[in-house]
Design an enzyme around this catalytic site. Structure first.
Site, mmCIF file in Angstrom:
data_model
loop_
_atom_site.group_PDB
_atom_site.id
_atom_site.type_symbol
_atom_site.label_atom_id
_atom_site.label_comp_id
_atom_site.label_asym_id
_atom_site.label_seq_id
_atom_site.Cartn_x
_atom_site.Cartn_y
_atom_site.Cartn_z
ATOM 1 N N LYS A 116 0.880 -1.173 0.044
ATOM 2 C CA LYS A 116 0.057 0.054 0.040
ATOM 3 C C LYS A 116 0.860 1.154 0.088
ATOM 4 O O LYS A 116 1.898 1.276 0.771
ATOM 5 C CB LYS A 116 -0.984 0.053 1.317
ATOM 6 N N SER A 165 -9.314 0.865 3.232
ATOM 7 C CA SER A 165 -8.706 1.661 2.139
ATOM 8 C C SER A 165 -7.586 0.816 1.322
ATOM 9 O O SER A 165 -6.896 1.460 0.453
ATOM 10 C CB SER A 165 -8.092 2.738 3.127
ATOM 11 N N SER A 182 -9.745 -1.757 7.249
ATOM 12 C CA SER A 182 -9.127 -1.453 5.863
ATOM 13 C C SER A 182 -8.339 -2.609 5.160
ATOM 14 O O SER A 182 -7.975 -2.533 4.161
ATOM 15 C CB SER A 182 -8.179 -0.416 5.835
#
Length: 455
Positions: A70, A146, A170
């Site tokens: 990420k 996310s 997330s």
């Protein structure tokens, strides 16, 4: 959906790292335009690492396994975007996140950085700056956020392993929507140093993978104290891979009822029931004050997130996604007394879980109240009411991360439709138990992470 062949053991790779990286880069080039999981591809770095492995200069239990992270993890030489426009103006990171370094020390090969919701304040995977991330199993549906790119990249077969973050859900939401395995460790288990924060009181970092063995192997490689993260200095590594074949054994398993068994789609509960049946779990327990825990998590999230971004909100408000900006502004106006009460309640709530775990070892709950919605969808029906979608996807994940508990997110496919997710929740520091259960469910065929058929 295509079948998902197991990852071969590192010992059988016979110096094939360069070939594995080349195939990974070809697949990213060919398929990522459909999924939009990657924001940066570190091809030169990956090729250098593969050459070192093939020349025998590096080795490890994850030798030759490609992975991506990420884009809130620091990667030396790249600005740490955290899904935002503003962060692109930052100087490139001078060093890697320690979790990246630990995976590379185990032989894994970094191939890039992944799309995410802006500043991790998102459950959808929709990003107005880098483009929306698409669900590989249905490209017009959300990947979840996310950590959208992490879930989508693993599900699309672009990489077998990825790293994400989980503050309120997330990791578990994209794992559910994309149909892959995920692990949210105990709060404080893995170092958060050299990553862009969201809510320091609640942030966790953890892996996604297509198999539980790889998930556990990555987790084991990343464990260990880190003086650069004050929350990660007390626990020594506790290997989990060696315990994966133990099965449920004498673990006491219960299904979360009450709050966790109402309001969502029937299929969310069918997925939990399928997991419970495979484990022979018939007991139901109630988790006290889960709804209040979710509310308290919102207060802490909004307040701490706003404090972190206050200067950016003042100087560059137009460069935020309006949906993120407006929630942060609301958090900035929150009375401090509310936040203090939320923290006091959090301590009480953790004590209630400590009491529950005297009688059970594992708790099962849905990850999300529904399958992945379509991109652009703004509402969902929960409890017979039409509610805003973005904040309510995490209705079942927030009360668990609020307590900092370890969770293995397991994917369940029902009736050939989009995947659903089940949270396998353990007592603090018992990642070994939740991974044992996840591995058993994978062996029994109840949980699986097939590669999406993108071509």
């Amino acid at each position: 959906m295509a079948s998902n062949p197991p990852l071969p053991p590192a010992q059988s790779r016979d110096h094939a790292s360069r070939a594995a990286v080349a195939e990974t880069l070809r697949r990213i080039e060919r398929l990522d335009p459909l999924v939009n999981a990657f924001t940066d591809v570190t091809a030169e770095r990956a090729n250098r690492a593969a050459e070192a492995l093939d020349a025998g200069r590096a080795t490890g239990p994850l030798a030759g396994v490609p992975f991506a992270v990420k884009n809130l993890f620091d990667i030396a030489g790249l600005p740490t975007r955290a899904g935002s426009r503003i962060n692109r103006d930052r100087a490139p990171a001078e060093r890697d996140s320690p979790l990246i370094s630990r995976l590379e020390a185990a032989g894994a090969i970094l191939v890039g950085a992944l799309n995410m919701g802006e500043y991790a304040y998102d459950f959808t995977g929709e990003n107005v700056h880098d483009g929306h991330c698409h669900n590989p199993h249905a490209l017009d549906h959300m990947a979840g956020g996310s950590s959208s790119g992490a879930g989508a990249a693993v599900a699309a077969g672009l990489v077998p392993l990825a790293l994400g973050s989980d503050t309120n859900g997330s990791i578990r939401v994209p794992a559910a929507f994309c149909g892959v395995f995920g692990l949210k460790p105990t709060f404080g288990r893995l170092s958060r140093a050299a990553s862009f924060p969201f809510v320091t009181s609640l942030d966790h970092l953890g892996p996604f993978a297509r198999s539980v063995r790889l998930l556990a192997g990555a987790y084991d490689a990343m464990q260990g104290p880190d003086a650069d993260d004050p929350t990660c200095t007390a626990r020594l590594p506790e290997p989990s891979v060696a315990q994966l074949d133990d099965g449920p054994g004498s673990l006491r398993i219960a299904v979360a009822g009450g709050y966790f068994a109402t309001g969502g789609d029937a299929d969310a509960y069918r997925a939990v029931a399928a997991v419970a049946a495979a484990l022979g779990a018939s007991r139901t327990i109630d988790i006290p004050e889960a709804a209040r825990a979710r509310a308290a998590a919102y207060l802490i999230t909004a307040s701490e997130g706003a404090a972190l971004h206050l200067d950016r909100l003042r100087s560059r408000p137009a460069d935020f996604d309006p949906a993120v900006r407006d929630r942060l502004i609301a958090g900035a106006m929150m009375p401090a007394s509310w936040v203090n009460r939320a923290h006091r309640f959090r301590r009480w709530y953790g004590e209630r879980f400590a009491e529950l775990f005297k009688d059970v070892d594992i708790i099962l709950a849905p990850s999300t109240p529904c399958r992945a919605p379509k991109l652009g969808q703004t509402t969902l029906v929960f409890g017979g009411q039409e509610l805003p979608l973005r904040p309510n996807i995490g209705v079942y994940t927030q009360p668990i991360s609020f307590a900092g508990l370890p969770v293995a997110a397991v994917p369940v496919f029902l009736d050939g439709g989009l995947p659903l997710g089940v949270q396998v929740i353990g007592a603090p520091w018992r990642e070994d138990s939740v991974l044992r259960i996840a591995a058993f469910l994978e062996r029994e065929g109840v949980a699986a992470a097939p590669i999406a058929a993108l071509g």
